[in-house]
Design a protein around this motif. Structure first.
Motif, PDB file in Angstrom:
ATOM      1  N   PRO A   6      11.292  -0.790  -0.195  1.00 45.52           N
ATOM      2  CA  PRO A   6      10.003  -1.022  -1.290  1.00 45.52           C
ATOM      3  C   PRO A   6       9.227  -1.840  -1.259  1.00 45.52           C
ATOM      4  N   GLY A   7       8.018  -1.816  -1.512  1.00 46.96           N
ATOM      5  CA  GLY A   7       6.920  -2.749  -1.380  1.00 46.96           C
ATOM      6  C   GLY A   7       5.820  -2.690  -2.374  1.00 46.96           C
ATOM      7  N   PRO A   8       4.758  -3.308  -2.477  1.00 47.29           N
ATOM      8  CA  PRO A   8       3.424  -3.395  -3.380  1.00 47.29           C
ATOM      9  C   PRO A   8       2.946  -1.882  -3.180  1.00 47.29           C
ATOM     10  N   PRO A   9       2.262  -1.603  -4.365  1.00 48.72           N
ATOM     11  CA  PRO A   9       1.755  -0.393  -4.316  1.00 48.72           C
ATOM     12  C   PRO A   9       0.486  -0.245  -3.175  1.00 48.72           C
ATOM     13  N   ARG A  10       0.536   1.011  -2.526  1.00 52.75           N
ATOM     14  CA  ARG A  10      -0.061   1.342  -1.393  1.00 52.75           C
ATOM     15  C   ARG A  10      -0.873   2.839  -1.452  1.00 52.75           C
ATOM     16  N   LEU A  11      -1.807   3.110  -0.627  1.00 48.82           N
ATOM     17  CA  LEU A  11      -2.304   4.420  -0.692  1.00 48.82           C
ATOM     18  C   LEU A  11      -1.672   5.193   0.309  1.00 48.82           C
ATOM     19  N   THR A  12      -1.309   6.568  -0.149  1.00 49.19           N
ATOM     20  CA  THR A  12      -0.727   7.318   0.860  1.00 49.19           C
ATOM     21  C   THR A  12      -1.289   8.876   0.495  1.00 49.19           C
ATOM     22  N   ASP A  16      -1.100  17.997   0.216  1.00 54.66           N
ATOM     23  CA  ASP A  16      -2.312  18.699   0.450  1.00 54.66           C
ATOM     24  C   ASP A  16      -3.397  17.719   1.035  1.00 54.66           C
ATOM     25  N   GLY A  17      -2.982  16.559   1.391  1.00 51.01           N
ATOM     26  CA  GLY A  17      -3.941  15.744   2.137  1.00 51.01           C
ATOM     27  C   GLY A  17      -4.736  14.966   1.228  1.00 51.01           C
ATOM     28  N   SER A  18      -4.665  15.040  -0.014  1.00 49.26           N
ATOM     29  CA  SER A  18      -5.418  14.335  -1.174  1.00 49.26           C
ATOM     30  C   SER A  18      -4.810  12.856  -1.249  1.00 49.26           C
ATOM     31  N   PRO A  19      -5.694  11.856  -1.626  1.00 49.86           N
ATOM     32  CA  PRO A  19      -5.167  10.576  -1.681  1.00 49.86           C
ATOM     33  C   PRO A  19      -4.064  10.278  -3.046  1.00 49.86           C
ATOM     34  N   ALA A  20      -2.973   9.343  -2.713  1.00 48.16           N
ATOM     35  CA  ALA A  20      -2.203   9.025  -4.027  1.00 48.16           C
ATOM     36  C   ALA A  20      -1.619   7.784  -3.766  1.00 48.16           C
ATOM     37  N   TRP A  21      -1.474   6.971  -4.643  1.00 45.47           N
ATOM     38  CA  TRP A  21      -0.953   5.537  -4.642  1.00 45.47           C
ATOM     39  C   TRP A  21       0.599   5.614  -4.683  1.00 45.47           C
ATOM     40  N   LEU A  22       1.406   5.193  -3.601  1.00 43.94           N
ATOM     41  CA  LEU A  22       2.880   5.224  -3.609  1.00 43.94           C
ATOM     42  C   LEU A  22       3.254   3.921  -4.338  1.00 43.94           C
ATOM     43  N   VAL A  23       4.134   4.181  -5.263  1.00 44.72           N
ATOM     44  CA  VAL A  23       4.653   3.021  -5.950  1.00 44.72           C
ATOM     45  C   VAL A  23       6.235   2.809  -5.952  1.00 44.72           C
ATOM     46  N   SER A  24       6.812   1.818  -5.158  1.00 45.15           N
ATOM     47  CA  SER A  24       8.324   2.016  -4.944  1.00 45.15           C
ATOM     48  C   SER A  24       9.049   0.985  -5.353  1.00 45.15           C
ATOM     49  N   GLU A 275      -6.314   5.324 -17.085  1.00 48.27           N
ATOM     50  CA  GLU A 275      -7.477   4.418 -17.125  1.00 48.27           C
ATOM     51  C   GLU A 275      -7.069   3.291 -16.028  1.00 48.27           C
ATOM     52  N   SER A 276      -7.799   2.453 -15.557  1.00 45.88           N
ATOM     53  CA  SER A 276      -7.426   1.499 -14.687  1.00 45.88           C
ATOM     54  C   SER A 276      -6.175   0.713 -15.141  1.00 45.88           C
ATOM     55  N   VAL A 277      -5.158   0.511 -14.372  1.00 46.91           N
ATOM     56  CA  VAL A 277      -4.066  -0.367 -14.592  1.00 46.91           C
ATOM     57  C   VAL A 277      -3.590  -1.058 -13.565  1.00 46.91           C
ATOM     58  N   GLU A 278      -3.009  -2.382 -13.873  1.00 44.01           N
ATOM     59  CA  GLU A 278      -2.672  -3.036 -12.845  1.00 44.01           C
ATOM     60  C   GLU A 278      -0.981  -2.980 -12.664  1.00 44.01           C
ATOM     61  N   VAL A 279      -0.607  -2.510 -11.273  1.00 40.88           N
ATOM     62  CA  VAL A 279       0.749  -2.311 -11.167  1.00 40.88           C
ATOM     63  C   VAL A 279       1.358  -3.443 -10.064  1.00 40.88           C
ATOM     64  N   VAL A 282      -1.436  -4.890  -7.895  1.00 43.80           N
ATOM     65  CA  VAL A 282      -2.647  -4.069  -7.221  1.00 43.80           C
ATOM     66  C   VAL A 282      -3.246  -3.072  -8.500  1.00 43.80           C
ATOM     67  N   LEU A 283      -4.545  -3.070  -8.502  1.00 49.46           N
ATOM     68  CA  LEU A 283      -5.302  -2.196  -9.437  1.00 49.46           C
ATOM     69  C   LEU A 283      -5.121  -0.935  -9.165  1.00 49.46           C
ATOM     70  N   ILE A 284      -4.760  -0.009  -9.863  1.00 47.86           N
ATOM     71  CA  ILE A 284      -4.765   1.518  -9.940  1.00 47.86           C
ATOM     72  C   ILE A 284      -5.723   2.009 -10.353  1.00 47.86           C
ATOM     73  N   PRO A 285      -6.987   2.555  -9.920  1.00 49.54           N
ATOM     74  CA  PRO A 285      -8.119   2.985 -10.614  1.00 49.54           C
ATOM     75  C   PRO A 285      -8.111   4.242 -11.339  1.00 49.54           C
ATOM     76  N   ALA A 286      -8.934   4.115 -12.580  1.00 52.14           N
ATOM     77  CA  ALA A 286      -8.576   5.595 -13.456  1.00 52.14           C
ATOM     78  C   ALA A 286      -8.840   6.538 -12.655  1.00 52.14           C
TER      79      ALA A 286
END
Length: 381
Positions: A6-12, A16-24, A275-279, A282-286
């Motif tokens: 597990p680590g900080p939220p990161r882009l993955t 289908d190739g679309s972006p998502a934030w992985l939270v672990s 909405e934008s939320v800090e997790v 890391v700021l997860i955008p809306a």
């Protein structure tokens, strides 16, 4: 199965190739699953990600799991009273009687290997959900067919899945109509009464709720029981006699097994930020899609230390995320735990010499669905 740390939220990326934030990390995943600023409904907006091209039940926008806010609360209230710990505890005697009946029948198959899936891990949850919902033999015969298509992993033909889901929805609609005509003391009749009291619940959502109960009420239990037996008999045979010692030990092991063994390859629960939320700093955008990885979170060493990870009878250090958290926490969690506890304890007590009848590497696995468990599991004793 290998798990990343597990680590900080990161882009993955999603499939289908679309972006998502992985939270672990455990606290981060709990936040995403519990925070109302993350939801499921927006995943099905016109600009949402392409979650699946196949019309399975899981991606039905009418499904309770895919509702948020007041719509979700209305549906959840119709079911909540039926699945309280107190209500589930009242079911224990007759569930235990089903377990014992199935175990009574095992020796009738002779001295040769017995497929424990066909004779126990599947018929047990099918019998339990059938009794709770008042389903007849014809529904029980179609249950696996509907489940295999409802939880498709995308490898099945879309037209085939669509036809199966249309048949399943028609069944659910007729079951609701039948209970309205002749109500009983089953879950569906209770659902109809609660929905009438609640008001303003679309019929399509009720149909999806009934269908979700039918397949979700047996598939996950069959999966976790089959996987648990394979793990215990193949990797932890020293624990088998301890399961027979008493229900308390079996209950602790059930909690640990539910926590450790995933139901399938998909360990995450997808959400979208309203909405934008800090997790986790890391700021997860809306509008961002978030994959909350419950599998990694359940192995977060900051919460679940390695010193107790292999102790099947050690109490969990924190609530497992295997049933989710927050508003969408699985209503059937108490029932699933009870079935696993009763099954493991009774099976170990009745068959202390239970063992696999084939090498573990030759086990046949179910394919085509999002859940993974042995398709057949020959055992002997």
């Amino acid at each position: 199965m290998e798990f990343d740390a597990p680590g900080p939220p990161r882009l993955t990326e999603l499939t289908d190739g679309s972006p998502a934030w992985l939270v672990s990390r455990y606290p981060d995943v709990r936040q995403v699953l519990s925070d109302s600023r993350f939801g499921r409904a927006e995943l099905y907006a016109t600009d949402g990600p392409s979650l699946s091209q196949v019309p399975g039940l899981v991606n039905d926008p009418d499904l309770m799991f895919n509702q948020d806010g007041p719509s979700h609360l209305r549906l959840r209230r119709t079911m909540r009273r039926a699945f309280t710990p107190r209500a589930v505890a009242r079911w224990q005697p007759w569930i235990a009687s089903i377990v014992e009946q199935l175990l009574d029948e095992l020796p009738a198959h002779g001295d040769g290997p017995v497929d424990i899936v066909a004779e126990f891990t599947l018929p047990l949850p099918v019998a339990v959900i059938s009794r709770l919902m008042g389903l007849d033999a014809s529904a029980r015969e179609r249950m696996r067919h509907w489940s295999e298509h409802a939880f498709t992993d995308g490898s099945r033909c879309g037209d085939e899945v669509g036809a199966a889901m249309a048949e399943f929805s028609a069944f659910g609609a007729e079951l609701l109509a039948a209970r309205r005509r002749e109500p009983g003391d089953d879950l569906v009749s209770g659902l109809v009464r609660a929905a009438d009291e609640e008001g303003d619940i679309p019929e399509g959502q009720l149909v999806s709720l009934v269908c979700g109960l039918v397949v979700g009420g047996h598939d996950s239990t069959m999966t976790m029981l089959g996987n648990s037996l394979l793990y215990l008999l193949a990797e932890r045979p020293e624990a088998w006699p301890l399961l027979a010692a008493g229900g308390e030990a079996a209950g602790a092991a059930a909690d640990r097994l539910l926590h450790l063994i995933p139901l399938g390859d998909d360990r995450g629960s997808t959400r979208r930020a309203y909405e934008s939320v800090e997790v986790g700093g890391v700021l997860i955008p809306a509008g961002a899609v978030v994959l909350a990885d419950c599998g990694m979170a359940n192995r977060d060493p900051a919460v679940f230390p390695a010193s107790t990870a292999d102790d099947l009878f050690a109490p969990l250090e924190a609530p497992t995320l295997s049933f989710g958290a927050g508003p969408h926490y699985c209503l059937g969690a108490w029932l699933a735990r009870m079935e696993l506890q009763l099954a493991l304890h009774s099976l170990a007590a009745r068959f202390p010499g239970l063992r696999l009848a084939q090498p573990v590497e030759s086990v046949h696995w179910r394919v085509g669905t999002t859940s993974r468990s042995p398709e057949r599991l020959p055992v002997t004793w």
